[in-house]
Design a protein around this motif. Structure first.
Motif, PDB file in Angstrom:
ATOM      1  N   LEU A 182      -2.212  10.359   9.482  1.00 11.90           N
ATOM      2  CA  LEU A 182      -2.869   9.579   8.398  1.00 11.90           C
ATOM      3  C   LEU A 182      -2.757   7.953   8.322  1.00 11.90           C
ATOM      4  CD1 LEU A 182      -2.385  11.623   5.290  1.00 11.90           C
ATOM      5  CD2 LEU A 182      -4.200  11.920   6.889  1.00 11.90           C
ATOM      6  N   SER A 183      -3.725   7.203   7.906  1.00 14.28           N
ATOM      7  CA  SER A 183      -3.455   5.913   7.796  1.00 14.28           C
ATOM      8  C   SER A 183      -2.327   5.425   6.699  1.00 14.28           C
ATOM      9  CB  SER A 183      -4.781   5.143   7.640  1.00 14.28           C
ATOM     10  OG  SER A 183      -5.387   5.508   6.101  1.00 14.28           O
ATOM     11  N   TRP A 184      -1.950   4.055   6.781  1.00 18.43           N
ATOM     12  CA  TRP A 184      -1.099   3.651   5.927  1.00 18.43           C
ATOM     13  C   TRP A 184      -1.522   3.981   4.383  1.00 18.43           C
ATOM     14  CZ3 TRP A 184       3.659   3.467   6.979  1.00 18.43           C
ATOM     15  CH2 TRP A 184       4.209   3.015   8.069  1.00 18.43           C
ATOM     16  N   GLU A 185      -2.876   3.552   4.291  1.00 16.11           N
ATOM     17  CA  GLU A 185      -3.527   3.898   3.053  1.00 16.11           C
ATOM     18  C   GLU A 185      -3.724   4.935   2.649  1.00 16.11           C
ATOM     19  OE1 GLU A 185      -7.399   2.151   0.759  1.00 16.11           O
ATOM     20  OE2 GLU A 185      -7.225   1.756   2.753  1.00 16.11           O
ATOM     21  N   ASP A 186      -3.999   6.104   3.612  1.00 17.21           N
ATOM     22  CA  ASP A 186      -4.242   7.617   3.187  1.00 17.21           C
ATOM     23  C   ASP A 186      -2.918   8.060   3.088  1.00 17.21           C
ATOM     24  OD1 ASP A 186      -6.971   7.075   3.213  1.00 17.21           O
ATOM     25  OD2 ASP A 186      -7.283   7.696   5.203  1.00 17.21           O
ATOM     26  N   CYS A 187      -1.941   7.731   3.641  1.00 14.81           N
ATOM     27  CA  CYS A 187      -0.692   8.372   3.444  1.00 14.81           C
ATOM     28  C   CYS A 187       0.055   8.294   2.204  1.00 14.81           C
ATOM     29  CB  CYS A 187       0.172   8.293   4.710  1.00 14.81           C
ATOM     30  SG  CYS A 187       0.989   6.778   4.656  1.00 14.81           S
ATOM     31  N   GLY A 188      -0.329   7.194   1.398  1.00 14.24           N
ATOM     32  CA  GLY A 188       0.293   7.003   0.312  1.00 14.24           C
ATOM     33  C   GLY A 188       1.046   5.647   0.231  1.00 14.24           C
ATOM     34  N   ALA A 189       1.262   4.997   1.348  1.00 14.10           N
ATOM     35  CA  ALA A 189       2.106   3.962   1.301  1.00 14.10           C
ATOM     36  C   ALA A 189       1.819   2.762   0.613  1.00 14.10           C
ATOM     37  CB  ALA A 189       2.318   3.539   2.913  1.00 14.10           C
ATOM     38  N   HIS A 190       0.456   2.407   0.689  1.00  8.13           N
ATOM     39  CA  HIS A 190      -0.312   1.336  -0.099  1.00  8.13           C
ATOM     40  C   HIS A 190      -0.074   1.734  -1.456  1.00  8.13           C
ATOM     41  CE1 HIS A 190      -2.941  -0.526   3.205  1.00  8.13           C
ATOM     42  NE2 HIS A 190      -1.792  -0.271   3.669  1.00  8.13           N
ATOM     43  N   ASP A 191      -0.422   2.743  -1.844  1.00 11.89           N
ATOM     44  CA  ASP A 191      -0.175   2.956  -3.487  1.00 11.89           C
ATOM     45  C   ASP A 191       1.399   2.852  -4.052  1.00 11.89           C
ATOM     46  OD1 ASP A 191      -3.024   3.492  -3.640  1.00 11.89           O
ATOM     47  OD2 ASP A 191      -2.904   5.657  -3.731  1.00 11.89           O
ATOM     48  N   PHE A 192       2.178   3.244  -2.982  1.00  7.72           N
ATOM     49  CA  PHE A 192       3.671   3.333  -3.326  1.00  7.72           C
ATOM     50  C   PHE A 192       3.965   1.876  -3.657  1.00  7.72           C
ATOM     51  CE2 PHE A 192       8.260   2.921  -2.402  1.00  7.72           C
ATOM     52  CZ  PHE A 192       8.688   3.780  -3.191  1.00  7.72           C
ATOM     53  N   LEU A 193       3.692   1.030  -2.714  1.00  8.33           N
ATOM     54  CA  LEU A 193       4.211  -0.316  -2.487  1.00  8.33           C
ATOM     55  C   LEU A 193       3.447  -1.191  -3.701  1.00  8.33           C
ATOM     56  CD1 LEU A 193       6.265  -2.323  -1.415  1.00  8.33           C
ATOM     57  CD2 LEU A 193       4.486  -2.841   0.354  1.00  8.33           C
ATOM     58  N   MET A 194       2.065  -0.984  -3.890  1.00  3.48           N
ATOM     59  CA  MET A 194       1.215  -1.930  -5.059  1.00  3.48           C
ATOM     60  C   MET A 194       1.917  -1.186  -6.308  1.00  3.48           C
ATOM     61  SD  MET A 194      -0.370  -3.946  -3.474  1.00  3.48           S
ATOM     62  CE  MET A 194      -1.069  -4.626  -5.018  1.00  3.48           C
ATOM     63  N   THR A 195       2.406  -0.009  -6.675  1.00  3.44           N
ATOM     64  CA  THR A 195       2.710   0.383  -7.943  1.00  3.44           C
ATOM     65  C   THR A 195       4.091  -0.429  -8.257  1.00  3.44           C
ATOM     66  OG1 THR A 195       1.797   2.442  -7.669  1.00  3.44           O
ATOM     67  CG2 THR A 195       3.792   2.248  -9.223  1.00  3.44           C
ATOM     68  N   ALA A 196       5.083  -0.401  -7.169  1.00  2.00           N
ATOM     69  CA  ALA A 196       6.424  -1.112  -7.309  1.00  2.00           C
ATOM     70  C   ALA A 196       6.095  -2.661  -7.457  1.00  2.00           C
ATOM     71  CB  ALA A 196       7.000  -1.025  -5.936  1.00  2.00           C
ATOM     72  N   ILE A 197       4.848  -3.397  -7.038  1.00  2.00           N
ATOM     73  CA  ILE A 197       4.508  -4.597  -7.095  1.00  2.00           C
ATOM     74  C   ILE A 197       4.205  -4.914  -8.597  1.00  2.00           C
ATOM     75  CG2 ILE A 197       3.194  -6.773  -6.560  1.00  2.00           C
ATOM     76  CD1 ILE A 197       3.203  -5.582  -3.705  1.00  2.00           C
ATOM     77  N   GLU A 198       3.285  -4.121  -8.923  1.00  2.00           N
ATOM     78  CA  GLU A 198       2.712  -4.144 -10.423  1.00  2.00           C
ATOM     79  C   GLU A 198       3.709  -3.769 -11.382  1.00  2.00           C
ATOM     80  OE1 GLU A 198      -0.330  -1.155 -10.355  1.00  2.00           O
ATOM     81  OE2 GLU A 198      -1.626  -2.422  -9.055  1.00  2.00           O
ATOM     82  N   THR A 199       5.018  -2.949 -11.116  1.00  2.00           N
ATOM     83  CA  THR A 199       5.888  -2.715 -12.172  1.00  2.00           C
ATOM     84  C   THR A 199       6.963  -3.797 -11.931  1.00  2.00           C
ATOM     85  OG1 THR A 199       5.388  -0.443 -11.614  1.00  2.00           O
ATOM     86  CG2 THR A 199       7.340  -0.888 -13.065  1.00  2.00           C
ATOM     87  N   TYR A 200       7.168  -4.077 -11.047  1.00  6.35           N
ATOM     88  CA  TYR A 200       8.691  -4.889 -11.000  1.00  6.35           C
ATOM     89  C   TYR A 200       8.151  -6.160 -10.603  1.00  6.35           C
ATOM     90  CZ  TYR A 200      10.534  -0.157 -10.970  1.00  6.35           C
ATOM     91  OH  TYR A 200      11.048   1.133 -11.351  1.00  6.35           O
ATOM     92  N   GLY A 201       7.195  -6.546 -10.083  1.00  3.94           N
ATOM     93  CA  GLY A 201       6.723  -7.955  -9.379  1.00  3.94           C
ATOM     94  C   GLY A 201       7.058  -8.176  -7.933  1.00  3.94           C
TER      95      GLY A 201
END
Length: 237
Positions: free
Chosen positions: A109-128
């Motif tokens: 799966l692509s980095w986006e489809d495997c969930g990597a993008h969502d995981f990191l963007m959630t961390a950025i939105e939550t912790y900066g």
């Protein structure tokens, strides 16, 4: 290009000099090494020691954010630490980072489809930030770099040590953190998840890690020495 090669060589030379100076002037490094040697013998743990392990033997990790558990910092490397600190360990395969890496590199799966993008963007939105990344552009560069690292590991059959990458380093400082539990088995300390899981996926037999803390029971029983003998260790000064 010739110019870039020269710059990289100059950087490696400067890093090697800094490594020697840093080692010579580090009282914490030498104080911990000396204390361990006096109390535990010549095979005692060393601060930032390079510990080679078979990554497939590493099944558990300590997650610093588990409620009620102790957070063990990288700077505690080389400490002989008693108590029940390892009891809160969890399986690496239950960790979201490990799961999306398997979906990307094993399932394709692509980095986006495997969930990597969502995981990191959630961390950025939550912790900066997440893994030191603060923007979407930085995220893209991050996963591009991980892809290149994976391809290099696949082609060479190895994970490069910190010294190979930087030309000089305080032993394996900044590498994959690996604690040693009561029974002498390696327990992942949470620093270097991507490198560890990629090594597992590729089936590498031997990778360099930065020693975290070691349980005194493992030293007293000889289990720490046995761990080092299972995977031959390079000389470590």
């Amino acid at each position: 290009m010739p110019g870039q090669t020269a710059l990289k060589q100059a950087e490696r030379t400067l890093n090697a000099v800094a490594f020697r100076i840093g080692t010579a002037l580090s009282p914490v490094l030498h104080g911990r090494d000396l204390k361990n040697r006096l109390t535990c013998g010549p095979g005692a743990p060393k601060m930032y020691q390079t510990l080679f392990v078979n990554p497939r033997e590493v099944e558990f990790m300590l997650h610093g954010k588990v409620p009620g558990t102790r957070r063990i910092k990288r700077e505690e490397s080389g400490r002989v630490l008693g108590g029940d600190w390892e009891d809160a360990k969890v399986r690496i395969n239950d960790f979201p980072k490990a799961q999306y890496l398997h979906r990307h590199f094993v399932d394709g799966l692509s980095w986006e489809d495997c969930g990597a993008h969502d995981f990191l963007m959630t961390a950025i939105e939550t912790y900066g930030h997440g893994d030191g990344i603060k923007t979407r552009e930085g995220m893209i560069r991050r996963y591009d770099a991980l892809q290149r690292t994976f391809e290099d590991m696949k082609a060479t059959g190895q994970l490069k040590s910190r010294r190979q990458l930087k030309g000089g380093s305080l032993r394996e400082k900044g590498g994959i953190t690996m604690h040693v539990g009561r029974d002498g088995m390696p327990i992942f300390g949470g620093g270097g998840t991507h490198r560890l899981v990629m090594s597992q996926i590729l089936g590498l037999p031997r990778i360099p890690t930065q020693l975290g803390v070691t349980h005194p029971d493992a030293i007293a029983s000889g289990a720490f020495a046995a761990l080092k003998s299972r995977v031959p260790q390079d000389p470590q000064r």
